[in-house]
Design a protein around this motif. Sequence first.
Motif, PDB file in Angstrom:
ATOM      1  N   ALA A 520      87.474  42.728 -52.061  1.00 30.39           N
ATOM      2  CA  ALA A 520      87.032  43.841 -52.908  1.00 30.39           C
ATOM      3  C   ALA A 520      87.379  43.582 -54.375  1.00 30.39           C
ATOM      4  O   ALA A 520      86.548  43.802 -55.268  1.00 30.39           O
ATOM      5  N   VAL A 521      88.591  43.111 -54.636  1.00 26.20           N
ATOM      6  CA  VAL A 521      89.008  42.817 -56.015  1.00 26.20           C
ATOM      7  C   VAL A 521      88.111  41.734 -56.617  1.00 26.20           C
ATOM      8  O   VAL A 521      87.679  41.829 -57.771  1.00 26.20           O
ATOM      9  N   LEU A 522      87.807  40.704 -55.811  1.00 25.45           N
ATOM     10  CA  LEU A 522      86.931  39.631 -56.293  1.00 25.45           C
ATOM     11  C   LEU A 522      85.553  40.168 -56.661  1.00 25.45           C
ATOM     12  O   LEU A 522      84.955  39.784 -57.675  1.00 25.45           O
ATOM     13  N   LEU A 523      85.037  41.095 -55.851  1.00 29.59           N
ATOM     14  CA  LEU A 523      83.725  41.684 -56.139  1.00 29.59           C
ATOM     15  C   LEU A 523      83.773  42.553 -57.390  1.00 29.59           C
ATOM     16  O   LEU A 523      82.803  42.597 -58.171  1.00 29.59           O
ATOM     17  N   TYR A 524      84.879  43.262 -57.598  1.00 30.26           N
ATOM     18  CA  TYR A 524      85.022  44.049 -58.831  1.00 30.26           C
ATOM     19  C   TYR A 524      84.953  43.142 -60.059  1.00 30.26           C
ATOM     20  O   TYR A 524      84.310  43.462 -61.073  1.00 30.26           O
ATOM     21  N   VAL A 525      85.622  41.996 -59.975  1.00 33.63           N
ATOM     22  CA  VAL A 525      85.597  41.035 -61.082  1.00 33.63           C
ATOM     23  C   VAL A 525      84.175  40.540 -61.323  1.00 33.63           C
ATOM     24  O   VAL A 525      83.699  40.474 -62.469  1.00 33.63           O
ATOM     25  N   LEU A 526      83.465  40.215 -60.230  1.00 37.32           N
ATOM     26  CA  LEU A 526      82.093  39.728 -60.369  1.00 37.32           C
ATOM     27  C   LEU A 526      81.166  40.803 -60.935  1.00 37.32           C
ATOM     28  O   LEU A 526      80.254  40.500 -61.713  1.00 37.32           O
ATOM     29  N   SER A 527      81.398  42.054 -60.563  1.00 39.00           N
ATOM     30  CA  SER A 527      80.559  43.134 -61.093  1.00 39.00           C
ATOM     31  C   SER A 527      80.725  43.274 -62.606  1.00 39.00           C
ATOM     32  O   SER A 527      79.792  43.691 -63.301  1.00 39.00           O
ATOM     33  N   ALA A 528      81.909  42.905 -63.098  1.00 42.25           N
ATOM     34  CA  ALA A 528      82.150  42.968 -64.547  1.00 42.25           C
ATOM     35  C   ALA A 528      81.535  41.782 -65.279  1.00 42.25           C
ATOM     36  O   ALA A 528      81.238  41.868 -66.479  1.00 42.25           O
ATOM     37  N   LEU A 529      81.330  40.662 -64.535  1.00 40.52           N
ATOM     38  CA  LEU A 529      80.816  39.448 -65.173  1.00 40.52           C
ATOM     39  C   LEU A 529      79.300  39.366 -65.188  1.00 40.52           C
ATOM     40  O   LEU A 529      78.728  38.552 -65.905  1.00 40.52           O
ATOM     41  N   THR A 530      78.635  40.189 -64.371  1.00 42.03           N
ATOM     42  CA  THR A 530      77.187  40.084 -64.261  1.00 42.03           C
ATOM     43  C   THR A 530      76.501  41.324 -64.825  1.00 42.03           C
ATOM     44  O   THR A 530      77.066  42.424 -64.810  1.00 42.03           O
ATOM     45  N   THR A 531      75.311  41.145 -65.308  1.00 42.31           N
ATOM     46  CA  THR A 531      74.512  42.270 -65.786  1.00 42.31           C
ATOM     47  C   THR A 531      73.457  42.667 -64.765  1.00 42.31           C
ATOM     48  O   THR A 531      72.767  43.665 -64.938  1.00 42.31           O
ATOM     49  N   LYS A 532      73.330  41.885 -63.710  1.00 40.81           N
ATOM     50  CA  LYS A 532      72.313  42.119 -62.682  1.00 40.81           C
ATOM     51  C   LYS A 532      72.946  42.812 -61.472  1.00 40.81           C
ATOM     52  O   LYS A 532      73.836  42.269 -60.835  1.00 40.81           O
ATOM     53  N   ALA A 533      72.512  44.034 -61.197  1.00 41.40           N
ATOM     54  CA  ALA A 533      72.978  44.804 -60.035  1.00 41.40           C
ATOM     55  C   ALA A 533      74.487  44.990 -60.033  1.00 41.40           C
ATOM     56  O   ALA A 533      75.102  45.045 -58.973  1.00 41.40           O
ATOM     57  N   SER A 534      75.090  45.105 -61.195  1.00 45.38           N
ATOM     58  CA  SER A 534      76.549  45.229 -61.269  1.00 45.38           C
ATOM     59  C   SER A 534      77.037  46.506 -60.591  1.00 45.38           C
ATOM     60  O   SER A 534      78.104  46.522 -59.963  1.00 45.38           O
ATOM     61  N   GLY A 535      76.277  47.585 -60.713  1.00 44.74           N
ATOM     62  CA  GLY A 535      76.668  48.835 -60.061  1.00 44.74           C
ATOM     63  C   GLY A 535      76.678  48.724 -58.554  1.00 44.74           C
ATOM     64  O   GLY A 535      77.577  49.239 -57.880  1.00 44.74           O
ATOM     65  N   MET A 536      75.675  48.028 -57.996  1.00 40.13           N
ATOM     66  CA  MET A 536      75.621  47.829 -56.544  1.00 40.13           C
ATOM     67  C   MET A 536      76.794  46.977 -56.071  1.00 40.13           C
ATOM     68  O   MET A 536      77.396  47.257 -55.031  1.00 40.13           O
ATOM     69  N   VAL A 537      77.124  45.938 -56.841  1.00 36.45           N
ATOM     70  CA  VAL A 537      78.244  45.069 -56.469  1.00 36.45           C
ATOM     71  C   VAL A 537      79.552  45.861 -56.472  1.00 36.45           C
ATOM     72  O   VAL A 537      80.365  45.754 -55.548  1.00 36.45           O
ATOM     73  N   ALA A 538      79.755  46.686 -57.499  1.00 35.31           N
ATOM     74  CA  ALA A 538      80.969  47.504 -57.567  1.00 35.31           C
ATOM     75  C   ALA A 538      81.018  48.517 -56.426  1.00 35.31           C
ATOM     76  O   ALA A 538      82.090  48.780 -55.860  1.00 35.31           O
ATOM     77  N   GLY A 539      79.857  49.076 -56.076  1.00 34.50           N
ATOM     78  CA  GLY A 539      79.806  50.024 -54.961  1.00 34.50           C
ATOM     79  C   GLY A 539      80.193  49.377 -53.643  1.00 34.50           C
ATOM     80  O   GLY A 539      80.944  49.963 -52.843  1.00 34.50           O
ATOM     81  N   ILE A 540      79.682  48.167 -53.405  1.00 32.84           N
ATOM     82  CA  ILE A 540      80.027  47.433 -52.184  1.00 32.84           C
ATOM     83  C   ILE A 540      81.515  47.107 -52.169  1.00 32.84           C
ATOM     84  O   ILE A 540      82.183  47.207 -51.132  1.00 32.84           O
ATOM     85  N   ALA A 541      82.068  46.740 -53.341  1.00 33.68           N
ATOM     86  CA  ALA A 541      83.501  46.450 -53.435  1.00 33.68           C
ATOM     87  C   ALA A 541      84.326  47.668 -53.039  1.00 33.68           C
ATOM     88  O   ALA A 541      85.345  47.549 -52.334  1.00 33.68           O
ATOM     89  N   THR A 542      83.889  48.838 -53.480  1.00 37.96           N
ATOM     90  CA  THR A 542      84.616  50.071 -53.157  1.00 37.96           C
ATOM     91  C   THR A 542      84.595  50.353 -51.655  1.00 37.96           C
ATOM     92  O   THR A 542      85.617  50.730 -51.061  1.00 37.96           O
ATOM     93  N   VAL A 543      83.437  50.147 -51.023  1.00 35.57           N
ATOM     94  CA  VAL A 543      83.327  50.351 -49.572  1.00 35.57           C
ATOM     95  C   VAL A 543      84.277  49.402 -48.835  1.00 35.57           C
ATOM     96  O   VAL A 543      84.984  49.799 -47.894  1.00 35.57           O
ATOM     97  N   ILE A 544      84.312  48.140 -49.237  1.00 33.62           N
ATOM     98  CA  ILE A 544      85.181  47.160 -48.589  1.00 33.62           C
ATOM     99  C   ILE A 544      86.652  47.534 -48.779  1.00 33.62           C
ATOM    100  O   ILE A 544      87.468  47.403 -47.854  1.00 33.62           O
TER     101      ILE A 544
END
Length: 560
Positions: A520-544
């Motif tokens: 989940a932490v790794l996905l949060y970091v990736l959501s901050a690094l990307t401009t594409k679907a960053s909200g979806m990535v952060a949402g998935i990180a939260t679920v995990i």
Amino acid sequence: MNSAIDASVIVIFSVFIMLVGFSFSGTGRNLKSFFAGGEAVPWSIGGLSLFMSFFSAGTFVAWGSIAYKYGWVAITIQWTMCIGGLITGVFLAPKWKATGNLTAAEFIRERLGEKVQKSYIYIFMLVSLFIKGSVLYSVARLVGSSLDFPLVPVTIVLGILMIAYTAVGGLWAVMVTDILQFVILTAAVLLIIPLVFQEAGGFSNFMAKKPEGFFDVVNGEYTWGFIAAFAIYHIFYIGGNWTFVQRYTSVDTPRSAGKVAYLFAALYLISPILWMLPPMVYQTINPTLTGLETENAYLMVCKQVLPAGLMGLILTGMYFSTSASANTALNVVSAVFTNDIYKGSINPNASDKKLMKVARTSSWLFGFGMIAIALIVPYIGGIVEFTLSIGAITGGPLLAPPIWALFSKRLTGKATLLITIVSLLVNLLFKMILPFVIDYKLSRGNEMLLGVLLPAILLVIYELYAASKGSISLEYADMQQRKLRRKQEAVAVSEEELSAVRRQNKFGLRIIAFSLAFTAVLLYVLSALTTKASGMVAGIATVILVLALIPWFNSRKIKV
């Protein structure tokens, strides 16, 4: 894709998972704990592990190729696995647990005799190397193609990493990896589906461009005959494959063993739709792939739609899910060799320390054989042809007789060997010899039907013959006497051993929780690094991250 970010994710996540595996190096006290988790693995974890052991990069490469070319039939094919899981849950998994045996090979020795057991062991180990070699090929092809590395060195390096992981950690290390990859790959595919529809111009545009017959339940060479045969094959395979039997014997009761198979069936009712949609949609985005190029369809759609870093995560997920599948086979083959050949015939009085050394050494030796097989897959028709051919030739002959022996009082060891050998020879005749000698080749469906129905018919004929004579197998009578003696001589498990099993399970659950939180932490970091679907990535990180709380709280309930 952003290659620097993806490469960093691959390195970081790979190192993390290897450390997870090595953290279990001290938990293998004896064969029972190393190979069966102390026979106290929670059924939910066993079911997820069974699902992921069945799942591999081959799902993306082989079935993804079929989904790209033929459409919905790739889902129909995988639903036969759901049927196999349901039948196994009702009839077979509880029966395996009730035998009281640690491995399928141990049951075969007690029920059908040592001669049958040894013959089956050698054939099973060879077939396992072929099947898992093809699995290693799948993931090496994916990783090599995505990073532009040559196939041979990638295959060797990935194979060595797989062997090291399972040789050190045992069953719990494999199961933790299974759970982690299940979460990662499910999250990834849930992200890919909306992105690939967006790339295709929306659902309506996809439906307008899809090939004719793309949503037919059967298509091309995958006829109703093939589907029926594949369903029977999966009853044998899920219910009798030695790798999967280990999941049924590693839980506490026959009822829990049935739940393991039911969870597997439920997951295979839903997951094929999610897995196969991306390559199906990609067919309308890029319809130009032909031949073995279609094996790369899944990889190409991932590269096209995933945001930075996610390609690296899904590649690592594919690799380690494949690793889990291959690791499970290596774990079981090693268990069979150590428990049933070395301890059973070579050194019956070996100490636990000696047996653990043999177990880990044999994992390395069998692993190198798996690598060798993976290197030859491209030269014998590719992954689809290789996988289906191995299943058609060996599935029924090797798996049907031991399953029959779970229920039959009449089947003898001699009859088992005869039925197995005759079935194998006939299958080889139609698959390997007649096509070259007289240019006669069975269709895909008839090939699979022959493979599963011939041994079943021979078993029925023998059962009726033995019943007409009123005969009961001597091996069956001997097994019943051994069971009675074992029950009378049963030694209560010491409190020390029970405490050790509880500690192992508590540790395993906490490692699962920690691994999910790290992801989940790794996905949060990736959501901050990307401009594409960053909200979806952060949402998935939260679920995990929320899911990580489940094994953590369950671990706190275990008193040691």
